[in-house]
Scaffold this motif. Structure first.
Motif, short mmCIF file in Angstrom:
data_model
loop_
_atom_site.label_atom_id
_atom_site.label_comp_id
_atom_site.label_asym_id
_atom_site.label_seq_id
_atom_site.Cartn_x
_atom_site.Cartn_y
_atom_site.Cartn_z
N LYS A 144 -3.60 8.06 6.13
CA LYS A 144 -3.74 7.00 7.13
C LYS A 144 -2.45 6.75 7.91
CE LYS A 144 -7.47 4.62 4.73
NZ LYS A 144 -7.90 3.37 4.07
N GLU A 161 0.81 -1.22 0.00
CA GLU A 161 0.00 0.00 0.00
C GLU A 161 0.85 1.27 0.00
OE1 GLU A 161 -3.12 0.02 -0.52
OE2 GLU A 161 -3.70 -2.04 -0.10
N ASN A 196 -0.51 4.45 -1.85
CA ASN A 196 -1.69 4.17 -2.67
C ASN A 196 -2.70 5.29 -2.42
OD1 ASN A 196 -4.35 3.23 -3.36
ND2 ASN A 196 -3.61 1.12 -3.27
N PRO A 197 -3.24 5.90 -3.48
CA PRO A 197 -4.16 7.04 -3.31
C PRO A 197 -5.33 6.76 -2.37
CG PRO A 197 -3.60 6.79 -5.62
CD PRO A 197 -3.02 5.60 -4.90
N ASN A 198 -5.80 5.54 -2.29
CA ASN A 198 -6.91 5.21 -1.40
C ASN A 198 -6.52 5.24 0.07
OD1 ASN A 198 -8.57 4.76 -3.63
ND2 ASN A 198 -8.03 2.60 -3.72
N ASN A 199 -5.22 5.31 0.35
CA ASN A 199 -4.74 5.26 1.73
C ASN A 199 -4.05 6.53 2.20
OD1 ASN A 199 -5.56 2.57 2.39
ND2 ASN A 199 -4.02 1.87 0.95
N LYS A 200 -4.14 7.58 1.43
CA LYS A 200 -3.52 8.84 1.85
C LYS A 200 -4.15 9.32 3.15
CE LYS A 200 -1.70 10.22 -2.49
NZ LYS A 200 -0.45 10.76 -2.67
#
Length: 94
Positions: free
Chosen positions: A52, A25, A46-50
């Motif tokens: 975090k 990720e 990963n852009p979905n996890n920025k």
């Protein structure tokens, strides 16, 4: 969810990988600058996890690696530099 940070490196360069349930990720790459220094040159999440904290965990792992090996870090990556600027307890490896 299982979080794992892995390190792959040789005598020239390396990468820390943040894996969540066996899927990468985030990653932070570095190069060795002589025997006593690494240069962090890139961090990618990963852009979905920025937002975090995955990138910060990778920089934290690089700091641990640096302390274990008694080497310093030059954070050329803007993200890594930002983490160092905001985290005084990491500055001993600069």
């Amino acid at each position: 969810m299982t979080e794992i940070i892995e390190l792959e490196h040789n005598d020239q360069k390396g990468t820390f990988y943040f894996k969540l349930d066996d899927k990468t990720e985030a990653k932070t790459t570095f190069v060795f600058a002589g025997a006593n220094k690494i240069i962090i040159d890139h961090t990618e999440v990963n852009p979905n996890n920025k937002g975090k904290g995955f990138g910060k965990k990778l920089v934290q792992e690089a700091v641990k690696f640096s302390r274990d090996k008694c080497i310093t870090i030059l954070p050329l990556c803007p993200f890594a530099k930002s983490v160092f600027d905001k985290t005084p307890e990491f500055r001993d490896v600069l």
